[in-house]
Design an enzyme around this catalytic site. Sequence first.
Site, PDB file in Angstrom:
ATOM      1  N   LYS A 121       1.136  -1.158  -0.157  1.00 39.51           N
ATOM      2  CA  LYS A 121      -0.044  -0.209   0.237  1.00 39.51           C
ATOM      3  C   LYS A 121       0.705   1.480   0.053  1.00 39.51           C
ATOM      4  O   LYS A 121       2.229   1.524   1.044  1.00 39.51           O
ATOM      5  CB  LYS A 121      -1.149   0.158   1.216  1.00 39.51           C
ATOM      6  CG  LYS A 121      -1.999   1.332   1.352  1.00 39.51           C
ATOM      7  CD  LYS A 121      -2.787   0.982   2.196  1.00 39.51           C
ATOM      8  CE  LYS A 121      -3.866   2.233   2.217  1.00 39.51           C
ATOM      9  NZ  LYS A 121      -4.730   1.739   3.777  1.00 39.51           N
ATOM     10  N   SER A 179     -10.034   1.486   2.815  1.00 43.04           N
ATOM     11  CA  SER A 179      -9.238   2.327   1.942  1.00 43.04           C
ATOM     12  C   SER A 179      -7.792   1.660   1.019  1.00 43.04           C
ATOM     13  O   SER A 179      -7.191   1.965  -0.272  1.00 43.04           O
ATOM     14  CB  SER A 179      -8.663   3.477   2.445  1.00 43.04           C
ATOM     15  OG  SER A 179      -7.597   3.371   3.581  1.00 43.04           O
ATOM     16  N   SER A 181      -9.813  -0.074   6.925  1.00 42.22           N
ATOM     17  CA  SER A 181      -9.051  -0.274   5.739  1.00 42.22           C
ATOM     18  C   SER A 181      -8.718  -1.118   4.851  1.00 42.22           C
ATOM     19  O   SER A 181      -8.196  -1.524   3.355  1.00 42.22           O
ATOM     20  CB  SER A 181      -8.437   0.763   5.477  1.00 42.22           C
ATOM     21  OG  SER A 181      -9.290   2.227   4.714  1.00 42.22           O
TER      22      SER A 181
END
Length: 487
Positions: free
Chosen positions: A81, A156, A180
């Site tokens: 990420k 996210s 997330s």
Amino acid sequence: MTNPNIKDLTIHEAHDLLKSKKISSAELTAAYLDNIKDKDPKVRAMVTITGELAAVQAKKADERIAKGEITSLTGIPGLIKDNIATKGVKTTCSSKMLENFVPVYDATVIKKLNAQGMVMVGKANMDEFAMGSSTENSALFTTHNPWDLARVPGGSSGGSAAAVAAGETVFALGSDTGGSIRQPAGFCGIVGLKPTYGMVSRFGLVAFASSLDQIGPLTRDVTDCALVMNAIAGHDPKDSTSSPTTPPDFTKTLGQSVKGLRVGIPKEYFVEGMQPEVKAVMKAAIAKLEELGAKIDWEVSLPHTMHSLAVYYILAPSEASANLARYDGVKYGFSYKGDTMWESMEQTREIGFGPEVKRRIMLGTHALSSGYYDAFYLKAQKVRTIIRREFDAAFEKYDILVTPTSPTIPFKIGEKTADPVQMYLSDVCTLPINIAGLPAISIPAGFAAGLPVGMQMIGKPFSEPTLLKAAHAYEQATDWHKRRPVL
Ligand code: GLN
């Protein structure tokens, strides 16, 4: 395995092939870079593709393997990420503010993965600074759900989840402040674990809400989840909130029976606004657990849970407003050159941050301001304690709690962007877990309207082995995790 499709593997399958020298890491890495080339133009999960670095790392991994120095992740393609610092590789947080930011050090989790010889294929798209539930808040572009490109992958960590589901990587790392990792894992039909607060070092994770943030794995199955946890968990002197306890071997409980496991179903998580098709999938999944020998209690109540959303949207923005104060254009990131210092600072933040990030900074600054601090921030902290105690009490009676990961199936791109509260509601089931610092896993539990539905299992602090045991037992009795989207 006969005739392995090397473009579609779990970590443990790829590891077996590497170990028995049926394939090399160079071949494996090339296959995944190929998948990225094929699929990413549609899915758009990747902010940066690190093809050259991956080739170098794969070569090194093959040298290691030749010497017999193979561990679970040696030579395995992974995706990170884009809020986790990678030395020499852009770490943008999908924000204009950090669009060209190149860290000079690696996050602790990256160091650990590199020590095992992981191959990094790239950095994953996300909601800007991890604020959001759909990746639509990325300042760069929106990621699409591989099961239906018109829908969101969740967020996210939407890029991480979509890429794993689409086969652009074997596994990914995400971060979870309010859901997330789990919500996008649920939306994309894969496994995602938010570890106990303090289990995994946050050093090198760009801070959003420091008392809630945790890094964790997104994988194709539960065994892979345990393998990644083995690599990344553990005390880190560089993170003062990291737990001093020695992490367990997370694979130890895999394969154990769930006979007699006490499972509580908190009724507040089967709320109004929950889609009936999600409820139907959950009922069937819970029945499956019962069939496997778990003892189900449908009458659990966590009455303060309903305040979690309010508590979260005071605490998380408050912490964010402090954490994001560092982006002033002076030390790093985007910098606007104005005539005065104030103009430079104001314009740096005006141009560098997107609308959701600004909304959070304003919410947090308001909640912390003199005259409002007691009414908002302090009160939210008190309710946080109550929520935590309510979970503590529940875990005296139950080994795990089971809920849907999200009340809805993946929604359409654009469907919720006009209404922030609707967007916030997609994390009602996951936020309380961060507030209480607990571990929770989302696993594939079925499909509704052709789209994946995730089941969340929650445990007491440091009970990851129990969660993994339950998740693995369910997984082995079903085949949801074997389904792949057609792209
Ligand atoms: N969707 C939640 C938010 O927008 C949680 C995000 C996260 O876990 N990083 O804050």
